[in-house]
Design a protein around this motif. Structure first.
Motif, PDB file in Angstrom:
ATOM      1  N   ARG A 100       0.849  -1.187   0.000  1.00 32.95           N
ATOM      2  CA  ARG A 100       0.000   0.000   0.000  1.00 32.95           C
ATOM      3  C   ARG A 100       0.887   1.240   0.000  1.00 32.95           C
ATOM      4  O   ARG A 100       1.917   1.285   0.689  1.00 32.95           O
ATOM      5  CB  ARG A 100      -0.898  -0.001   1.235  1.00 32.95           C
TER       6      ARG A 100
ATOM      7  N   ALA B   5       0.690   5.429   0.443  1.00 33.67           N
ATOM      8  CA  ALA B   5      -0.127   6.576   0.853  1.00 33.67           C
ATOM      9  C   ALA B   5       0.461   7.858   0.276  1.00 33.67           C
ATOM     10  O   ALA B   5       1.660   8.106   0.397  1.00 33.67           O
ATOM     11  CB  ALA B   5      -0.154   6.664   2.380  1.00 33.67           C
TER      12      ALA B   5
ATOM     13  N   GLU C 194      -5.562  12.722  -7.636  1.00 31.62           N
ATOM     14  CA  GLU C 194      -5.322  11.835  -8.791  1.00 31.62           C
ATOM     15  C   GLU C 194      -4.731  12.555  -9.998  1.00 31.62           C
ATOM     16  O   GLU C 194      -3.887  12.019 -10.691  1.00 31.62           O
ATOM     17  CB  GLU C 194      -6.659  11.224  -9.254  1.00 31.62           C
TER      18      GLU C 194
ATOM     19  N   THR D   5       1.121  12.607  -8.640  1.00 30.13           N
ATOM     20  CA  THR D   5       0.342  11.366  -8.519  1.00 30.13           C
ATOM     21  C   THR D   5       0.375  10.585  -9.833  1.00 30.13           C
ATOM     22  O   THR D   5       0.524   9.359  -9.827  1.00 30.13           O
ATOM     23  CB  THR D   5      -1.116  11.685  -8.128  1.00 30.13           C
TER      24      THR D   5
ATOM     25  N   GLN E 217       1.720   6.805 -10.414  1.00 34.22           N
ATOM     26  CA  GLN E 217       0.978   5.723 -11.078  1.00 34.22           C
ATOM     27  C   GLN E 217       1.860   5.031 -12.110  1.00 34.22           C
ATOM     28  O   GLN E 217       1.857   3.799 -12.226  1.00 34.22           O
ATOM     29  CB  GLN E 217      -0.308   6.254 -11.730  1.00 34.22           C
TER      30      GLN E 217
ATOM     31  N   THR F 145      -0.687  -0.577  -4.517  1.00 30.69           N
ATOM     32  CA  THR F 145      -1.954   0.155  -4.627  1.00 30.69           C
ATOM     33  C   THR F 145      -1.747   1.559  -4.080  1.00 30.69           C
ATOM     34  O   THR F 145      -1.335   1.722  -2.931  1.00 30.69           O
ATOM     35  CB  THR F 145      -3.051  -0.543  -3.792  1.00 30.69           C
TER      36      THR F 145
ATOM     37  N   HIS G 104      -2.997   5.004  -2.706  1.00 28.28           N
ATOM     38  CA  HIS G 104      -4.128   5.680  -2.051  1.00 28.28           C
ATOM     39  C   HIS G 104      -3.789   7.169  -2.008  1.00 28.28           C
ATOM     40  O   HIS G 104      -3.035   7.613  -1.141  1.00 28.28           O
ATOM     41  CB  HIS G 104      -4.335   5.140  -0.633  1.00 28.28           C
ATOM     42  N   SER G 105      -4.321   7.917  -2.978  1.00 22.05           N
ATOM     43  CA  SER G 105      -3.923   9.320  -3.133  1.00 22.05           C
ATOM     44  C   SER G 105      -4.811  10.250  -2.303  1.00 22.05           C
ATOM     45  O   SER G 105      -5.760   9.808  -1.637  1.00 22.05           O
ATOM     46  CB  SER G 105      -3.996   9.693  -4.614  1.00 22.05           C
ATOM     47  N   ASN G 106      -4.471  11.530  -2.352  1.00 20.90           N
ATOM     48  CA  ASN G 106      -5.307  12.585  -1.764  1.00 20.90           C
ATOM     49  C   ASN G 106      -5.572  12.415  -0.266  1.00 20.90           C
ATOM     50  O   ASN G 106      -6.621  12.817   0.230  1.00 20.90           O
ATOM     51  CB  ASN G 106      -6.647  12.643  -2.530  1.00 20.90           C
TER      52      ASN G 106
ATOM     53  N   SER H 290      -6.360   9.809   1.262  1.00 21.85           N
ATOM     54  CA  SER H 290      -7.556   8.981   1.485  1.00 21.85           C
ATOM     55  C   SER H 290      -7.319   7.823   2.451  1.00 21.85           C
ATOM     56  O   SER H 290      -8.246   7.374   3.120  1.00 21.85           O
ATOM     57  CB  SER H 290      -8.077   8.438   0.148  1.00 21.85           C
ATOM     58  N   LEU H 291      -6.084   7.354   2.538  1.00 23.19           N
ATOM     59  CA  LEU H 291      -5.804   6.245   3.457  1.00 23.19           C
ATOM     60  C   LEU H 291      -5.192   6.763   4.746  1.00 23.19           C
ATOM     61  O   LEU H 291      -5.588   6.373   5.850  1.00 23.19           O
ATOM     62  CB  LEU H 291      -4.859   5.232   2.789  1.00 23.19           C
TER      63      LEU H 291
ATOM     64  N   VAL I 222       2.020   1.376   6.409  1.00 24.22           N
ATOM     65  CA  VAL I 222       2.016   1.182   4.953  1.00 24.22           C
ATOM     66  C   VAL I 222       3.476   0.975   4.548  1.00 24.22           C
ATOM     67  O   VAL I 222       4.389   1.411   5.252  1.00 24.22           O
ATOM     68  CB  VAL I 222       1.442   2.392   4.184  1.00 24.22           C
TER      69      VAL I 222
END
Ligand code: PCA
Length: 322
Positions: free
Chosen positions: A26, A28, A33, A38, A42, A59, A61-63, A65-66, A81
């Motif tokens: 993960r 963070a 996006e 970001t 990706q 994976t 988790h942008s912005n 969010s996590l 993470v």
């Protein structure tokens, strides 16, 4: 046991002992996006996936969010993470080294910023290393300018404005400009402006566009004060647990992401400054008076930084001014 059964049983054993367990990590990050950092990340994780034949899937988790942006560093450190991205100067209270790219008017172009990065990289690696993190790469934001909801001709016009800050330096800069600083994460900008918590900010053209600044603000003064950097780090134990081929795949993808990221940052500055203008923001470099006053504030902040940074600061500045 029939021979054919024996053969297939043996094949299963061979497969299960040689096949490497696929890993999912993960990551963070703090920015949206569509932000170029970001998008670059990706691509970075896709490159790793391709180079490892899907053995390492990350994976993103942008912005925020996590993990909340201000917690990303500690979450990688504690291995909550495996990997993450954060703005190094947001942590300047921990170590003056983290503030070096946020001293106003010290390094004001991508070129100077890259030079400063190369000089400070070994120090950064060491400090992050002491916190169980490996620096994978770092990319600068485009130069920072000032957004307001009214025309600003002199520094006095900033008096009393509620200015959004995202680091100790932007807070200090706001304060020395006579504004009232408020810490707000990039992800919360739209809400902060809609509810009237702030009516000015210091940031890049990129973040201005990402937060649709034209909905709340009217002027952008492209004063190019400094280029703060994001760093992408991995927990050292997570990294060490990988086989050498996977480690190399990460390092190679990181080197490419760093190069690509600086290029994207240069392009984004031009593209997004244009987008601000296209959406009705008055873009200018600001009056002589305003810039002179900001330079003076920068000189004071440079002085303050040198005092905090001590001998290490002296070494860095000497190398930078060569
Ligand atoms: N954008 C980020 C940090 C610097 C920048 O240009 C932000 O405003 O939070």
């Amino acid at each position: 046991m029939k021979l054919s059964h024996f053969m297939s049983a043996a094949a299963v054993v061979v497969c299960s002992t040689t096949a490497v367990q696929a890993e999912t990590w993960r990551m963070a990050t703090a920015y949206p996006e569509t932000n170029f950092h970001t998008l670059n990340i990706q691509q970075f994780v896709q490159d790793i996936n391709a180079a490892t034949d899907g053995q390492l899937a990350i994976t993103v988790h942008s912005n925020g969010s996590l993990i909340r942006p201000s917690e990303i560093k500690n979450s990688v450190r504690s291995r909550q993470v495996e990997t993450g991205e954060f703005l190094i100067s947001a942590l300047a209270n921990e170590n003056p080294l983290f503030a070096v790219d946020a001293v106003p008017f010290m390094a004001v172009s991508h070129e100077d910023s890259e030079k400063l990065y190369q000089i400070t990289k070994p120090y950064l690696e060491e400090v992050l290393g002491r916190q169980n993190m490996k620096l994978l790469y770092s990319v600068a934001w485009p130069p920072q300018g000032m957004y307001t909801d009214r025309a600003i001709n002199t520094i006095e016009d900033l008096k009393g404005l509620r200015m959004r800050a995202y680091s100790p330096q932007t807070e200090r800069l706001a304060q020395l400009s006579g504004a009232i600083p408020t810490q707000i994460e990039a992800a919360d900008l739209a809400q902060a402006f809609t509810t009237g918590r702030v009516n000015a900010m210091i940031t890049s053209a990129s973040t201005g566009v990402n937060s649709t600044a034209w909905d709340y603000l009217s002027h952008y003064y492209d004063v190019a004060a400094f280029l703060p950097k994001n760093v992408v780090v991995v927990n050292q134990r997570s990294f060490d647990a990988l086989d050498e081929a996977t480690q190399n795949a990460i390092l190679e993808a990181a080197a490419q992401a760093e190069q690509r990221g600086w290029e994207l940052s240069r392009e984004d500055r031009i593209k997004q400054t244009q987008a601000l203008a296209d959406n009705g923001i008055a873009v200018s470099t600001g009056s002589e008076e305003l810039r002179a006053a900001l330079l003076e504030i920068g000189a004071q902040m440079a002085q303050e930084w040198s005092q905090e940074a001590g001998q290490q600061g002296v070494e860095i500045l000497e190398a930078f001014n060569q």
